[in-house]
Design a protein around this motif. Sequence first.
Motif: not given
Length: 189
Positions: A54-82
């Motif tokens: 959702q663009n809740r701003g006042s200007q047109n915007g572009d977005a880059t979305i990075n999607v990660y898969f994370v083992p539930a035991t290591s979500f606090a360790i971003p270097s382990s995100w897939i």
Amino acid sequence: QEPYPGDYLWTSPDIINRTAPSPNPTADFSDLNNDALWQNVEYGQDNYIYIRLQNRGSQNGDATINVYFVPATSFAIPSSWIHIGILNEIGIAPGTLRVAGPLTFPSALIPSPGHYCMVAVVSSSLDPAPDYSLISSTCDFVNFVRNVNNVGWRNLDVVDLQPIIANPSGIKEAFNADVQTLPGIRERF
């Protein structure tokens, strides 16, 4: 909303997994009040991820979305995100909803059935994502999601509802199942 005032940070309705591509994602996923759009990740096949923006701003915007898969035991360790992949959206008009995707979640990246998380980090020149490499604890991760409007977190299960069944002819077979819950109880299957 920053910070997000509610509970259940791990159920972002804006991260939507499907076991088959949607023929019309804009129409299929436009109801922001429908939290039943998500499907568990099906093991042994490609899955398809959609992210609502959702663009809740006042200007047109572009977005880059990075999607990660994370083992539930290591979500606090971003270097382990897939890293599953990146979606790019351009020209999102102010006050509008955009459904990005599908991003193919290839079967080769999907682990054995179990409990996992999916994290989506959205960044744009108008609203850059913060540095998530600074997360070093579960508390840091929860605060990161709560305090940053361009991060979504979704708990998920990888399931094997359509196992490959070997038979003498070598043809894969499908099966149907009926699931019923108690009256007045809402459950997800």
